[in-house]
Design a protein around this motif. Sequence first.
Motif, short mmCIF file in Angstrom:
data_model
loop_
_atom_site.label_atom_id
_atom_site.label_comp_id
_atom_site.label_asym_id
_atom_site.label_seq_id
_atom_site.Cartn_x
_atom_site.Cartn_y
_atom_site.Cartn_z
N LYS A 1 0.82 -1.21 0.00
CA LYS A 1 0.00 0.00 0.00
C LYS A 1 0.85 1.27 0.00
N SER B 1 -9.17 -9.79 28.84
CA SER B 1 -10.27 -8.84 28.63
C SER B 1 -11.11 -8.70 29.88
N HIS C 1 -3.86 -4.11 28.45
CA HIS C 1 -4.92 -4.65 27.58
C HIS C 1 -5.03 -3.88 26.27
N ASN D 1 -8.33 -4.95 19.40
CA ASN D 1 -8.20 -5.67 18.13
C ASN D 1 -8.70 -4.81 16.95
N ASN E 1 -14.75 -2.84 27.55
CA ASN E 1 -15.67 -3.97 27.39
C ASN E 1 -16.90 -3.86 28.29
N MET F 1 -17.55 0.49 12.44
CA MET F 1 -18.30 -0.69 12.00
C MET F 1 -19.51 -0.89 12.91
N1 3HC Z 1 -3.55 -5.45 10.95
C1 3HC Z 1 -2.88 -4.37 10.54
N2 3HC Z 1 -3.45 -3.30 9.97
C2 3HC Z 1 -4.79 -3.36 9.79
C3 3HC Z 1 -5.56 -4.46 10.19
C4 3HC Z 1 -4.89 -5.54 10.80
N3 3HC Z 1 -5.53 -6.62 11.24
N4 3HC Z 1 -6.87 -4.22 9.88
C5 3HC Z 1 -6.90 -3.00 9.31
N5 3HC Z 1 -5.66 -2.48 9.27
C6 3HC Z 1 -5.27 -1.17 8.81
C7 3HC Z 1 -5.37 -1.02 7.33
O1 3HC Z 1 -4.22 -1.47 6.68
C8 3HC Z 1 -5.58 0.45 7.19
O2 3HC Z 1 -4.36 1.15 7.40
P1 3HC Z 1 -3.80 2.13 6.28
O3 3HC Z 1 -4.83 3.21 6.11
O4 3HC Z 1 -2.51 2.60 6.88
O5 3HC Z 1 -3.64 1.29 5.07
C9 3HC Z 1 -6.45 0.82 8.39
O6 3HC Z 1 -6.23 -0.21 9.34
C10 3HC Z 1 -7.87 0.90 8.02
O7 3HC Z 1 -8.24 -0.35 7.47
P2 3HC Z 1 -9.20 -0.55 6.23
O8 3HC Z 1 -9.19 0.69 5.38
O9 3HC Z 1 -8.92 -1.86 5.60
O10 3HC Z 1 -10.61 -0.77 6.88
P3 3HC Z 1 -11.39 0.13 7.89
O11 3HC Z 1 -11.21 1.57 7.63
O12 3HC Z 1 -12.76 -0.45 7.87
O13 3HC Z 1 -10.72 -0.21 9.28
C11 3HC Z 1 -10.75 -1.37 11.33
C12 3HC Z 1 -10.73 -1.49 9.83
C13 3HC Z 1 -9.44 -0.72 11.80
C14 3HC Z 1 -10.89 -2.76 11.88
C15 3HC Z 1 -11.96 -0.43 11.72
O14 3HC Z 1 -13.11 -0.89 11.13
C16 3HC Z 1 -12.17 -0.35 13.21
O15 3HC Z 1 -11.47 0.39 13.91
N6 3HC Z 1 -13.18 -1.07 13.71
C17 3HC Z 1 -13.51 -1.10 15.15
C18 3HC Z 1 -12.66 -2.11 15.83
C19 3HC Z 1 -12.94 -2.16 17.30
O16 3HC Z 1 -13.85 -1.53 17.83
N7 3HC Z 1 -12.15 -2.97 17.98
C20 3HC Z 1 -12.30 -3.14 19.41
C21 3HC Z 1 -12.89 -4.47 19.64
S1 3HC Z 1 -13.06 -4.81 21.37
C22 3HC Z 1 -11.58 -5.43 21.80
O17 3HC Z 1 -10.65 -5.58 21.05
C23 3HC Z 1 -11.44 -5.78 23.23
C24 3HC Z 1 -11.17 -7.23 23.41
O18 3HC Z 1 -10.90 -7.41 24.78
C25 3HC Z 1 -12.32 -8.10 22.99
#
Ligand code: 3HC
Length: 284
Positions: free
Chosen positions: A58, A121, A142, A145, A192, A228
């Motif tokens: 990218k 978590s 913590h 993801n 959480n 999302m």
């Molecule tokens: N690894 C590395 N980089 C990643 C990735 C991964 N798994 N997933 C996405 N990215 C990067 C992409 O490369 C992109 O970076 P760039 O602009 O530098 O190229 C950037 O993140 C944005 O990704 P996309 O354009 O592909 O897609 P989105 O804009 O839809 O972003 C997302 C994806 C970052 C997952 C976003 O949708 C998001 O932030 N979602 C909410 C996630 C969330 O709320 N997580 C918390 C969950 S709760 C938790 O974790 C707690 C636990 O205890 C359960």
Amino acid sequence: MTSDGNRIGVVGSGLMAVGIAEVVARSGMHAVLRARSDESASVARSQLEKGLARQVEKGKLEAVERDAIVSRVSTCTDLSALADCDIVIETVVEDLATKQQLFRELDAIVAASAILATNTSTLPVVEMARVTNRPDQVCGIHFFNPAQVLPLVEVVRPITASDDTIARAARFVSAIGKDGVHVLDRAGFIVNALLFPYLNNAIRMLEDGTASMEDIDTAMKGGCNFPMGPFALLDLVGLDTSLSILETLHASFADENFAPRPKLRELVAAGRLGRKTKAGFYVY
Ligand code: 3HC
């Protein structure tokens, strides 16, 4: 770099372990990832390389930087390779007995000055602290993801932790470029505890037939500017993980908002665990 040195142990080989190792290595520190087998160590390494290759494709990362990051992550299967780490963060399965056994082993192996941290978590951090001979040097660190992307890290303080441990953990979080927040050792910490009643109530709304899954997701994205919707997020977190988080929260707070909805149990029982199994609420 931190005054704690620059060698960070990560125990586990799943998504979180790989994400944390990458974040550590990106900041110039050395990550030692300990997997249970050569096979899982090599899967973890290839996940790391795949993620970094995507960034290079990218144009977000130079190939030379990628090589430097990869060179700062080593993998091992023997816990003794973590002996000279300054901080060890465990990201193994959310099972208290497994984590306690790991903490006992780490306590015997890792330098006496090191912090032993958990990425749990919802499990009580104090339960891991109390099986070690250094309960004052155990805390929660913590991550969220995907750890490579999300800026937040909760620094979780069990009643046993010293001020110095919490200050060191917070310095580490800031040295890896994350935003640290402080929270006491209560189920669900900050994120959480607030996020999961919302996710669970989204499932209730779907079960009630109030709106479709797609429309609920569209509504929360467009109406709240969330990246999302709740069903896409449940699939990302993993439905088994979500179920176990809700069960722990429900046992702790006895609040109906935390009682896992039948639809969630049904999908988990069917092996539809979210993105990782290519099907959850959605099919991928
Ligand atoms: N690894 C590395 N980089 C990643 C990735 C991964 N798994 N997933 C996405 N990215 C990067 C992409 O490369 C992109 O970076 P760039 O602009 O530098 O190229 C950037 O993140 C944005 O990704 P996309 O354009 O592909 O897609 P989105 O804009 O839809 O972003 C997302 C994806 C970052 C997952 C976003 O949708 C998001 O932030 N979602 C909410 C996630 C969330 O709320 N997580 C918390 C969950 S709760 C938790 O974790 C707690 C636990 O205890 C359960």
